[in-house]
Design an enzyme around this catalytic site. Structure first.
Site, PDB file in Angstrom:
ATOM      1  N   TRP A 103      -5.863  -8.891   0.983  1.00 11.40           N
ATOM      2  CA  TRP A 103      -4.852  -7.748   1.294  1.00 11.40           C
ATOM      3  C   TRP A 103      -4.856  -6.807   0.192  1.00 11.40           C
ATOM      4  CZ3 TRP A 103      -4.132  -8.190   5.777  1.00 11.40           C
ATOM      5  CH2 TRP A 103      -4.056  -9.485   6.578  1.00 11.40           C
ATOM      6  N   ASP A 172       2.845  -5.525  -3.006  1.00 12.16           N
ATOM      7  CA  ASP A 172       2.866  -5.767  -1.623  1.00 12.16           C
ATOM      8  C   ASP A 172       3.275  -7.286  -1.841  1.00 12.16           C
ATOM      9  OD1 ASP A 172       2.253  -7.250   0.791  1.00 12.16           O
ATOM     10  OD2 ASP A 172       0.307  -6.690   0.791  1.00 12.16           O
ATOM     11  N   LYS A 196       6.710 -13.286   7.419  1.00 16.12           N
ATOM     12  CA  LYS A 196       6.310 -14.479   6.525  1.00 16.12           C
ATOM     13  C   LYS A 196       7.684 -14.952   5.994  1.00 16.12           C
ATOM     14  CE  LYS A 196       1.855 -12.961   6.592  1.00 16.12           C
ATOM     15  NZ  LYS A 196       0.979 -11.715   6.019  1.00 16.12           N
TER      16      LYS A 196
END
Ligand SMILES: *Cc1c(COP(=O)(O)O)cnc(C)c1O
Length: 360
Positions: A103, A172, A196
């Site tokens: 990511w 993030d 999530k």
């Protein structure tokens, strides 16, 4: 089929059962208005109140200072990989990134389209099994921000504490937002895909310091400017109403659980059970280095891919679902986000011991 099994999915992940039940009822008839939740106008009083309550709860639970905006955007966390540099970086300016997983790497690729990107640390060569300590990298004084991923979902690593650098932090937090207290004032911007730890897929929460809204250039399309959404309280266009509602209910549940500090204790407890099993049973090897271990995604291997496949198959058969590691690393991964029940971790640990006895 049992009504509920233990779902170790990395995302979308387990949500509190009470929230699913509430949402199921509200979808059909929202608070006895005679209108289903997902039929409500986003400009209706009823929905505006939902959005407002969701924001208020996020602010309260994260302790967000008043000079920060909370935005509800679409396009997934992945759209933030380009929105961040598109809004905050000029082509002659520099930003610093830490490459601690896929990511992060994807965010670096996008950022390079917009400015000079300095990758100050990378654990790519060691399959991203750790995150750096502060003394392992430097941030150039003229760097506009330091970008990092707080929890590396795929590899099961997590920054145990936030970087302590003389730089504006941008993070993030998709896979560990609200799993522990965070000092928001150290950040220029925080973002998280909700699916999530906050709710269903469909909304990305962006927390941005308000002085940054004006940095954006004239060439940026309206929908891609944070300022556009900040000025209209995320109602410039139709927001992801259902996802915002669900995030609100999850925040309500989290508040009842005692908030970020209380859930952190529970998360530590759950993760400790699993890591203890990994460390004490010879058949299992943790992927992440101990100092970098994630409380959210616990990654481990067995001696062979065949045994791993058997482990996952037999676990699924007893109601322990979603333990397959990400396709890029293989192995096993137990994602144990805020709403994942401790009983599920206990059941997995017992299964691991039993499996090792039979196959060790
Ligand atoms: C899942 C994940 C993403 C991608 O989220 P999308 O909403 O699917 O774009 C980004 N960053 C992290 C840390 C993630 O865990």
């Amino acid at each position: 089929m049992p009504e509920r099994i233990f779902n170790f999915s990395p995302g979308p992940g387990t949500l509190p059962y009470s929230v699913l039940q509430e949402a199921a009822a509200d979808i059909v008839n929202f608070k006895n208005t005679g209108i289903g939740l997902i039929e409500l106008s986003h400009r209706s009083k009823a929905f505006m109140a939902v959005a407002e309550e969701t924001e208020t709860l996020i602010r309260e639970l994260m302790g967000i200072p008043s000079n920060y905006k909370v935005l509800f955007l679409q396009g997934g966390a992945s759209s933030q990989f380009f929105m961040v540099p598109m809004n905050l970086l000029k082509s002659d300016q520099q930003a610093t990134y830490l490459n601690t997983g896929v990511w992060a790497k994807k965010a670096i690729k996008e950022a390079k389209l917009f400015g000079r990107i300095e990758v100050a640390y990378s654990s790519e060569a060691i399959t991203y099994k750790r995150v750096p300590r502060d003394d392992e990298y430097t941030v150039a004084p003229d760097s506009q921000y330091l970008y990092f991923v707080t929890n590396n979902t795929i590899y099961g690593t997590q920054f145990p504490t936030m970087p302590n650098k003389d730089a504006m932090l941008i993070a993030d937090m998709s896979s560990d937002i609200l799993s522990r207290p965070v000092d928001v004032s150290k950040f220029g911007l925080i973002f998280a895909g909700a699916q999530k730890n906050m709710g269903p897929a469909g909304v990305t929460v962006v927390i941005i310091r308000d002085d940054l809204l004006d940095r954006v250039g004239d060439q940026v399309p309206t929908m891609l400017k944070y300022k556009t959404h900040a000025e209209k309280d995320s109602m410039f266009n139709t927001p992801p109403c259902f996802a915002i509602y669900c995030v609100g209910r999850v925040m309500h549940w989290l508040k009842q659980m005692g908030g970020a500090a209380a859930i952190e204790k529970i998360n530590r407890d759950k993760a400790a059970l699993l890591y203890e099993a990994i460390d004490s049973i010879d058949l299992y090897r943790g992927h992440a280095e101990k100092e970098s271990r994630s409380l959210m995604n616990v990654t481990f291997n067995l001696p062979t891919p065949e045994l791993e496949a058997q482990f996952i198959r037999e676990a699924t058969a007893v109601g322990l679902d979603g333990l397959k590691g990400h396709r890029s690393v293989g192995g096993c991964r137990a994602s144990i986000y805020n709403a994942f029940p401790k009983e599920g971790v206990e059941k997995l640990v017992a299964f691991m011991a039993d499996f090792a006895k039979k196959n060790g």
